[in-house]
Design a protein around this motif. Sequence first.
Motif, PDB file in Angstrom:
ATOM      1  N   PHE A  41       1.003  -1.128  -0.045  1.00 18.36           N
ATOM      2  CA  PHE A  41       0.029   0.013   0.047  1.00 18.36           C
ATOM      3  C   PHE A  41       0.578   1.269   0.007  1.00 18.36           C
ATOM      4  CE2 PHE A  41      -3.555  -2.536   1.909  1.00 18.36           C
ATOM      5  CZ  PHE A  41      -4.604  -2.437   0.532  1.00 18.36           C
ATOM      6  N   GLN A  42       1.959   1.301   0.832  1.00 20.55           N
ATOM      7  CA  GLN A  42       2.562   2.418   0.989  1.00 20.55           C
ATOM      8  C   GLN A  42       3.282   2.677  -0.648  1.00 20.55           C
ATOM      9  OE1 GLN A  42       3.044   4.660   3.487  1.00 20.55           O
ATOM     10  NE2 GLN A  42       3.572   5.799   1.801  1.00 20.55           N
ATOM     11  N   GLU A  43       3.946   1.549  -1.324  1.00 24.69           N
ATOM     12  CA  GLU A  43       4.448   1.716  -2.456  1.00 24.69           C
ATOM     13  C   GLU A  43       3.486   2.163  -3.506  1.00 24.69           C
ATOM     14  OE1 GLU A  43       6.138  -2.378  -3.326  1.00 24.69           O
ATOM     15  OE2 GLU A  43       7.647  -2.041  -1.841  1.00 24.69           O
ATOM     16  N   ARG A  44       2.271   1.794  -3.338  1.00 17.85           N
ATOM     17  CA  ARG A  44       1.339   2.244  -4.315  1.00 17.85           C
ATOM     18  C   ARG A  44       1.098   3.729  -4.104  1.00 17.85           C
ATOM     19  NH1 ARG A  44      -1.716  -3.317  -3.782  1.00 17.85           N
ATOM     20  NH2 ARG A  44      -0.697  -4.512  -5.395  1.00 17.85           N
ATOM     21  N   ALA A  45       1.111   4.142  -2.799  1.00 18.56           N
ATOM     22  CA  ALA A  45       0.830   5.798  -2.518  1.00 18.56           C
ATOM     23  C   ALA A  45       1.879   6.287  -3.037  1.00 18.56           C
ATOM     24  CB  ALA A  45       0.646   5.499  -0.965  1.00 18.56           C
ATOM     25  N   ASP A  46       3.103   5.816  -2.858  1.00 18.15           N
ATOM     26  CA  ASP A  46       4.391   6.515  -3.450  1.00 18.15           C
ATOM     27  C   ASP A  46       4.278   6.807  -5.044  1.00 18.15           C
ATOM     28  OD1 ASP A  46       5.018   6.884  -0.822  1.00 18.15           O
ATOM     29  OD2 ASP A  46       6.622   5.251  -0.774  1.00 18.15           O
ATOM     30  N   ALA A  52       1.054  11.665  -9.932  1.00 22.06           N
ATOM     31  CA  ALA A  52       0.482  13.075 -10.113  1.00 22.06           C
ATOM     32  C   ALA A  52       1.180  14.241  -9.958  1.00 22.06           C
ATOM     33  CB  ALA A  52      -0.327  13.052  -8.550  1.00 22.06           C
ATOM     34  N   GLU A  53       2.395  14.179  -9.499  1.00 18.53           N
ATOM     35  CA  GLU A  53       3.269  15.473  -9.256  1.00 18.53           C
ATOM     36  C   GLU A  53       3.906  15.368 -10.811  1.00 18.53           C
ATOM     37  OE1 GLU A  53       5.955  14.459  -6.243  1.00 18.53           O
ATOM     38  OE2 GLU A  53       4.550  15.014  -4.527  1.00 18.53           O
ATOM     39  N   TYR A  68      -5.249  10.750  -9.498  1.00 16.13           N
ATOM     40  CA  TYR A  68      -3.900  10.299  -9.030  1.00 16.13           C
ATOM     41  C   TYR A  68      -3.627  10.461  -7.282  1.00 16.13           C
ATOM     42  CZ  TYR A  68      -2.737   7.561 -13.097  1.00 16.13           C
ATOM     43  OH  TYR A  68      -2.750   6.709 -14.333  1.00 16.13           O
ATOM     44  N   MET A  69      -3.854  11.652  -7.197  1.00 16.12           N
ATOM     45  CA  MET A  69      -3.377  12.254  -5.849  1.00 16.12           C
ATOM     46  C   MET A  69      -4.316  11.568  -4.813  1.00 16.12           C
ATOM     47  SD  MET A  69      -1.103  13.475  -4.359  1.00 16.12           S
ATOM     48  CE  MET A  69      -0.010  14.742  -5.044  1.00 16.12           C
ATOM     49  N   GLU A  70      -5.799  11.559  -5.023  1.00 12.63           N
ATOM     50  CA  GLU A  70      -6.705  10.918  -4.331  1.00 12.63           C
ATOM     51  C   GLU A  70      -6.200   9.405  -3.979  1.00 12.63           C
ATOM     52  OE1 GLU A  70     -10.772  11.325  -5.420  1.00 12.63           O
ATOM     53  OE2 GLU A  70     -10.449  13.331  -5.806  1.00 12.63           O
ATOM     54  N   THR A  73      -3.436   9.394  -1.477  1.00  8.37           N
ATOM     55  CA  THR A  73      -4.032   9.710  -0.349  1.00  8.37           C
ATOM     56  C   THR A  73      -4.742   8.512   0.355  1.00  8.37           C
ATOM     57  OG1 THR A  73      -4.189  12.149  -0.790  1.00  8.37           O
ATOM     58  CG2 THR A  73      -5.575  11.215   1.187  1.00  8.37           C
ATOM     59  N   LEU A  74      -5.463   7.777  -0.314  1.00  5.76           N
ATOM     60  CA  LEU A  74      -6.379   6.608   0.065  1.00  5.76           C
ATOM     61  C   LEU A  74      -5.203   5.508   0.398  1.00  5.76           C
ATOM     62  CD1 LEU A  74      -9.141   6.815  -2.182  1.00  5.76           C
ATOM     63  CD2 LEU A  74      -9.403   7.520   0.216  1.00  5.76           C
ATOM     64  N   SER A  75      -4.301   5.521  -0.492  1.00  5.01           N
ATOM     65  CA  SER A  75      -3.324   4.334  -0.370  1.00  5.01           C
ATOM     66  C   SER A  75      -2.708   4.478   1.034  1.00  5.01           C
ATOM     67  CB  SER A  75      -2.282   4.159  -1.455  1.00  5.01           C
ATOM     68  OG  SER A  75      -2.981   3.800  -2.601  1.00  5.01           O
TER      69      SER A  75
END
Length: 130
Positions: A41-46, A52-53, A68-70, A73-75
């Motif tokens: 989950f952390q890898e997917r969030a990163d 997104a950036e 993508y930023m959502e 955030t959810l991840s």
Amino acid sequence: MSATNSVGAIVTYASVLARGAAYSIRAANTRRAVERMQSRFQERADSARYLAEAMTVLHVDEPTTTAYMEVATLSDAMAANVAGIVSASDSLSTVAQGLDSETKAQHGRMADANRTHSVQMADREFIKRS
């Protein structure tokens, strides 16, 4: 006590001891699986945050970059929730190890006593619950 009853009692004690050890092993395996989930989950969030950036710099439309930023955030939130599960699985692992130790302490003594006693044990019919 007949040989069959003695063997039956020892097998029962052995199964109790094995179950105590098995709970400890399962708890440790569960903890490792949950840690892997948190990492994913952390890898997917990163990854979603990076995309997104990058899309923002490339002037990709706002709804896409926002989506993508959502996801990022959810991840992050899911990784934090899984961190709570990791903490709970630590507690589960500790309790399971205590169960294993206590089972060995209590039932191991009974198995040893059963194997080495010199007193004839009561017939099962005598101690059977009514």
